[in-house]
Design a protein around this motif. Structure first.
Motif, PDB file in Angstrom:
ATOM      1  N   LEU A 170     -13.030  41.136 -55.162  1.00 30.31           N
ATOM      2  CA  LEU A 170     -12.734  41.934 -56.125  1.00 30.31           C
ATOM      3  C   LEU A 170     -13.371  41.229 -57.426  1.00 30.31           C
ATOM      4  N   HIS A 172     -13.930  41.187 -61.591  1.00 33.16           N
ATOM      5  CA  HIS A 172     -13.203  41.726 -62.583  1.00 33.16           C
ATOM      6  C   HIS A 172     -13.965  40.973 -63.981  1.00 33.16           C
ATOM      7  N   ASP A 173     -13.403  41.694 -65.281  1.00 36.91           N
ATOM      8  CA  ASP A 173     -14.011  41.050 -66.454  1.00 36.91           C
ATOM      9  C   ASP A 173     -12.909  40.010 -66.746  1.00 36.91           C
ATOM     10  N   ASP A 176      -9.338  44.407 -68.078  1.00 32.83           N
ATOM     11  CA  ASP A 176      -8.795  45.537 -67.612  1.00 32.83           C
ATOM     12  C   ASP A 176      -9.903  46.369 -66.990  1.00 32.83           C
ATOM     13  N   ARG A 177     -11.017  45.767 -66.484  1.00 31.72           N
ATOM     14  CA  ARG A 177     -12.072  46.296 -65.798  1.00 31.72           C
ATOM     15  C   ARG A 177     -12.505  45.510 -64.385  1.00 31.72           C
ATOM     16  N   VAL A 178     -12.769  46.317 -63.420  1.00 28.38           N
ATOM     17  CA  VAL A 178     -13.381  45.884 -62.141  1.00 28.38           C
ATOM     18  C   VAL A 178     -14.478  46.655 -61.747  1.00 28.38           C
ATOM     19  N   LEU A 193     -15.107  47.258 -52.436  1.00 23.55           N
ATOM     20  CA  LEU A 193     -15.234  45.872 -53.001  1.00 23.55           C
ATOM     21  C   LEU A 193     -16.654  45.425 -52.463  1.00 23.55           C
ATOM     22  N   HIS A 242     -10.882  37.095 -55.550  1.00 27.01           N
ATOM     23  CA  HIS A 242     -11.183  37.819 -56.845  1.00 27.01           C
ATOM     24  C   HIS A 242     -11.796  36.522 -57.772  1.00 27.01           C
ATOM     25  N   TRP A 263     -18.677  49.511 -63.679  1.00 25.89           N
ATOM     26  CA  TRP A 263     -17.321  48.792 -64.057  1.00 25.89           C
ATOM     27  C   TRP A 263     -16.361  50.269 -64.062  1.00 25.89           C
ATOM     28  N   ARG A 266      -8.918  50.205 -65.139  1.00 26.33           N
ATOM     29  CA  ARG A 266      -7.576  49.964 -64.538  1.00 26.33           C
ATOM     30  C   ARG A 266      -7.012  51.231 -64.547  1.00 26.33           C
ATOM     31  N   ILE A 300      -7.315  45.980 -54.222  1.00 32.56           N
ATOM     32  CA  ILE A 300      -7.318  46.795 -55.350  1.00 32.56           C
ATOM     33  C   ILE A 300      -6.121  47.218 -55.875  1.00 32.56           C
ATOM     34  N   TRP A 303      -4.583  44.358 -57.863  1.00 29.42           N
ATOM     35  CA  TRP A 303      -5.130  44.115 -59.293  1.00 29.42           C
ATOM     36  C   TRP A 303      -4.668  45.126 -60.037  1.00 29.42           C
TER      37      TRP A 303
END
Length: 307
Positions: A170, A172-173, A176-178, A193, A242, A263, A266, A300, A303
């Motif tokens: 996973l 992510h930033d 709050d983004r994946v 993923l 992750h 992207w 959440r 997922i 997260w």
């Protein structure tokens, strides 16, 4: 917010039976337990029968007085009975309310014992289907150690079940983004993923960095282990991670496997999770996510719930 752990054990990683590995080489004990043993049937499509949340087990003795050569020993269940598995047509017990189950579609109806027995049986039987000859000299081999090895009758050399490790990550930033991606052969709106097989000479972490860059062109950092899950199709082990990436990078699809990536916030992921899985969710949903049998969904969900 960027650091999290799995909220639950992946479904196929659950432990519910005793593998009883000491019995694999104790032929006398294996034969002695066969008459009262349970038998799991797995059909050529790796499907099983399930009833009331448990995999259907038959009487092993119905196949004869001793285990057939292609049977594999899975261990002992809570009542002490031995359990074996064979490849063959599914047979529903008379009067039983059963259904045919492919665990790639769903596995959350299984109890812990069934999950362990089925994942082990499928992995072993798939290996035997493709390992009938010595990799060294081509000699036909035969199952030994209760199906947990194959022996060359000429040299005595043993070969053991092959496991192909693969990473799944996973990205992510850190907030709050994946990143979620779609393979070219998946329906529109179906995302998951990033994943790929470990190559010779690389670590899991190195594989994560390479695969993410190959598939979507992103450079990642802070690669962190989460957990693992057997995936016996045909003989994989999914190792979950992750990692963090900069959303300012441009997606580049280098290897042709991924056709789309984006992207997602959440909140968007939480909405998709509440809509169900790929095969059972709202067909009009903006985003469709993997089912509960996959470690991808566990990662997922973990997260999405981490803030």
């Amino acid at each position: 917010m960027g650091n999290f752990q799995l909220r639950q054990v992946p479904l196929l990683s659950r432990v519910g039976a005793d593998r009883a590995d000491q019995l694999r080489t104790d032929t006398d004990a294996a034969v002695a337990g066969w008459s009262s043993a349970a038998l799991l049937r797995v059909d050529p499509r790796n499907q099983v029968l399930v009833a009331g949340g448990r995999v259907v087990l038959h009487e092993a003795g119905d196949l004869g007085d001793t285990p057939p050569s292609d049977a594999v020993f899975l261990g002992r269940v809570e009542d002490g009975r031995h359990v074996w598995a064979v490849r063959g047509a599914l047979q529903a017990p008379t009067g039983a309310d059963v259904s045919v189950l492919d665990i790639r579609a769903t596995g959350d109806i299984f109890d812990d014992v069934s999950a362990q027995l089925v994942s082990s049986a499928i992995a072993l039987l798939n290996w035997h289907d493709h390992a009938r000859f010595s990799a060294v000299d081509g000699t036909p081999t035969k199952p030994v150690r209760g199906g947990w090895a194959r022996a060359n009758p000429i040299t005595g050399a043993e070969e053991f079940p092959r496991i192909d490790p693969a990473v799944i990550c996973l990205v992510h930033d850190g907030a709050d983004r994946v990143v979620l991606a779609r393979q070219h052969n998946w329906p529109v709106r179906m995302f998951s993923l990033l994943a790929g097989f470990v190559e010779a000479g690389e670590s899991f972490e190195t594989c994560v960095i390479r695969e993410v860059h190959e598939e979507v062109g992103l450079a990642v950092r802070d690669v962190t282990y989460l957990g693992s899950q057997p995936w016996p199709f045909p003989r994989s082990l999914m190792v979950g991670f992750h990692a963090v990436a900069d959303p300012g990078q441009t997606f580049v699809f280098n290897d042709g496997e991924i056709t789309e990536a984006a992207w997602f916030t959440r909140d968007e992921v939480r909405t998709a999770l509440s809509a169900g899985a790929w095969n059972s969710g709202d067909p009009e949903a903006k985003l469709l996510l993997p089912g509960s049998i996959s470690i991808a969904r566990t990662i997922i969900e973990s997260w999405a719930e981490s803030s």
